[in-house]
Scaffold this active site. Structure first.
Site, mmCIF file in Angstrom:
data_model
loop_
_atom_site.group_PDB
_atom_site.id
_atom_site.type_symbol
_atom_site.label_atom_id
_atom_site.label_comp_id
_atom_site.label_asym_id
_atom_site.label_seq_id
_atom_site.Cartn_x
_atom_site.Cartn_y
_atom_site.Cartn_z
ATOM 1 N N GLY A 1 -15.146 4.246 16.684
ATOM 2 C CA GLY A 1 -15.767 5.061 17.724
ATOM 3 C C GLY A 1 -15.659 4.448 19.108
ATOM 4 C CG LEU A 2 -16.455 0.238 21.678
ATOM 5 C CD1 LEU A 2 -17.307 0.832 22.781
ATOM 6 C CD2 LEU A 2 -16.869 -1.203 21.401
ATOM 7 C CG ASP B 1 -21.862 2.689 14.018
ATOM 8 O OD1 ASP B 1 -21.340 2.951 15.104
ATOM 9 O OD2 ASP B 1 -22.458 1.620 13.768
ATOM 10 C CG ASP C 1 17.166 5.993 -18.399
ATOM 11 O OD1 ASP C 1 17.297 6.087 -17.172
ATOM 12 O OD2 ASP C 1 17.150 6.969 -19.161
HETATM 13 S S1 SF4 Z 1 18.530 11.007 -14.739
HETATM 14 FE FE1 SF4 Z 1 17.215 10.597 -16.485
HETATM 15 S S2 SF4 Z 1 18.534 9.670 -17.999
HETATM 16 FE FE2 SF4 Z 1 19.620 9.563 -16.079
HETATM 17 S S3 SF4 Z 1 19.077 7.542 -15.249
HETATM 18 FE FE3 SF4 Z 1 17.602 9.004 -14.404
HETATM 19 S S4 SF4 Z 1 15.904 8.943 -15.801
HETATM 20 FE FE4 SF4 Z 1 17.628 8.029 -16.866
#
Ligand code: SF4
Length: 514
Positions: free
Chosen positions: A409-410, A274, A36
């Protein structure tokens, strides 16, 4: 289960990380599986922060699940406390840790640490990143803000700016300057750059400026209820909204709305000749609710675009979004499914998209220019230069950003007049989009055929275009061709015409011109 390839928001603990990383002197212990820590990259790479986020993960592995994960969590909290000596801590669980139910708040309490430890309860399977940030900020404010007398001078707090927020850094500077010009000092800006000690003195301010409802509204409401601090409801994005915001601040404080507009160029830029070709350009807006609603007002009132689609991915703000869309004669698109957004954009056939990083991809696939107005964003939207969205300088930035992806535009005239030219032909695309741009599906006007109606007893004949009509259609500039095609087909269907000829094309044109 929902099959998902792209998500507009991360899980709620990423929102909590955005609050923790925004602050100083606060540490976050996150009960989470190994891996994570990927979320660190959002801050060190996308936002290019020079330090790791103040987050310690328990990083439990499969073999830990058979053992004492609660003990692992407690050891991690104690070690993080001893190492970082924070003024306060927040503790919580990621999605996987939520399933093992270790109760981070209760466990941390048993440690008897000498700093406030704030438990977070973030339901990972029903809520998302913005909720995580909003709820985390609320809990920090609830636990730390202390009753106290107001400052002698008129002051306010700025609420809602976080780490990884779209242009939050420069919006804070811009709004601080505008308030200073009215004689109002910022007491605390939070969570961005605030310490827990700063949070404690928030009730000293006379009122609150809510910059981002997505990440600060719960705290604003709590401060109003508990410490009688009113808060501003207007988000100062766009010229009109900034003027309204300053008038609102003046009403709250009794100060005169001294509005310095010396650096404001956007209104003259859009009034200049413009910009005439911008009038009526069809634009589709999809983003977080705050930025999408602000963009809709700027597009319609300040630049003169026609808003043909409006929506947001955060359903917490579905109600005001629906109300605004209804006022513009539209039905709001509230979804976090990018495929639905893509289908809605393809159906509306806009000439421009204002959206997030996701809509940039959609725009690329459909061959429609796009400008980014909200998170989620990638690294290029954390620019080195000063680039606010709020206030008068924000209005200047917005004008430049939105106009840039459009064909000038042009060039638009040249593309229309010299269709056989080796340089200015339909398939070449705009000069600043890369020389090798290939004709997109939209540019060739070839939309998928309408499905056949097989419900009737007599089967309808499939609608088709004669080669002459197809050639005539190609004479229409590429950016309005899809709309012309759709209108003609709709007109032909009402007349029961199945073979669309040049005459049908012109009859349809006359019909819609009436
Ligand atoms: S689902 Fe949630 S806990 Fe699992 S890797 Fe993704 S963010 Fe992390």
């Amino acid at each position: 289960m929902k099959l998902t390839l792209w998500t507009y928001e991360g899980p709620p603990h990423v929102g909590a990380m955005r609050v923790a990383t925004a602050m100083e002197g606060l540490h976050y212990v996150l009960h989470a599986p190994q891996g994570d820590t990927y979320a660190d990259l959002l801050f060190t790479m996308i936002e290019r922060r020079g330090a790791r986020p103040p987050v310690t993960y328990t990083t439990f592995q499969a073999r830990d699940l058979g053992a004492d994960t609660a003990g692992l969590f407690k050891d991690t909290v104690r070690a993080a406390h001893d190492r970082f000596q924070p003024q306060a801590m927040i503790v919580g669980a990621s999605c996987t840790a939520e399933l093992i139910q270790d109760d981070p708040g209760g466990l941390a309490e048993t440690l008897g640490l000498d700093c406030p430890v704030i438990p977070l309860d973030l339901p990972s399977y029903s809520r998302k990143e913005n909720f995580g940030a909003d709820e985390t900020f609320l809990q920090i404010v609830r636990h730390l803000a202390r009753p106290q007398a107001r400052t002698e001078q008129v002051t306010c707090n700025l609420l809602g700016a976080t780490a990884l927020g779209f242009r939050h850094r420069d919006d804070v500077t811009e709004v601080t300057r505008a308030l200073a010009a009215m004689g109002i000092k910022v007491n605390v800006c939070a969570p961005l750059n605030a310490t827990p000690a700063d949070i404690a003195r928030m009730p000293a301010a006379h009122f609150n400026v809510l910059l981002y409802p997505e990440t600060g509204e719960s705290a604003a409401r709590w401060l109003e209820k508990t410490h009688a601090q009113p808060w501003t409801k207007t988000i100062p994005i766009g010229v009109g909204a900034t003027r309204d915001f300053l008038v609102e601040v003046a009403a709250l404080t009794g100060l005169s709305p001294r509005i310095p507009e010396d650096g404001l160029r956007a209104p003259w830029w859009s009034a200049s000749v413009d910009s005439t070709y911008l009038t009526g350009k069809r634009v589709f807006i999809f983003a977080d609710a705050t930025h999408a609603m602000a963009a809709a007002r700027i597009a319609a009132e300040e630049i003169g675009f026609e808003v043909v689609g409006l929506g947001c991915f955060n359903r917490e703000f579905a109600r005001p979004m629906r109300a605004l869309a209804a006022r513009m004669g539209l039905t709001a698109l509230i979804t976090d499914d990018y495929l639905e957004v893509e289908a809605a954009i393809a159906a509306a056939g806009p000439e421009m998209i204002l959206g997030t990083q996701m809509e940039r991809h959609i725009g690329k696939r459909l061959g429609i220019p796009c400008a980014v107005i909200s998170s989620p964003v990638h690294v290029q939207d954390f620019p080195a230069r000063y680039a606010p969205q709020m206030g008068f300088e924000g209005a200047n930035v917005i004008f430049d950003t939105w106009v840039h992806p459009l064909v000038m535009g042009l060039e638009e005239h040249l593309l229309t007049m010299f269709r056989e030219d080796p340089e200015f032909h339909d398939a070449a695309g705009a000069s600043h989009h890369g020389a090798k741009a290939v004709a997109p599906v939209e540019a060739s006007g070839a939309l998928p055929p309408n499905p056949r109606d097989i419900s009737a007893s007599v089967k309808d004949e499939v609608q088709h275009w004669t080669p002459e009509a197809e050639r005539e259609l190609k004479k229409i500039p590429f950016f309005v061709r899809p709309k012309a095609r759709r209108n003609t087909e709709a007109y032909a269907a009402t007349k029961g015409v199945t073979a669309i000829t040049v005459e049908t094309l012109y009859e349809a044109k006359a019909h819609y011109a009436r």
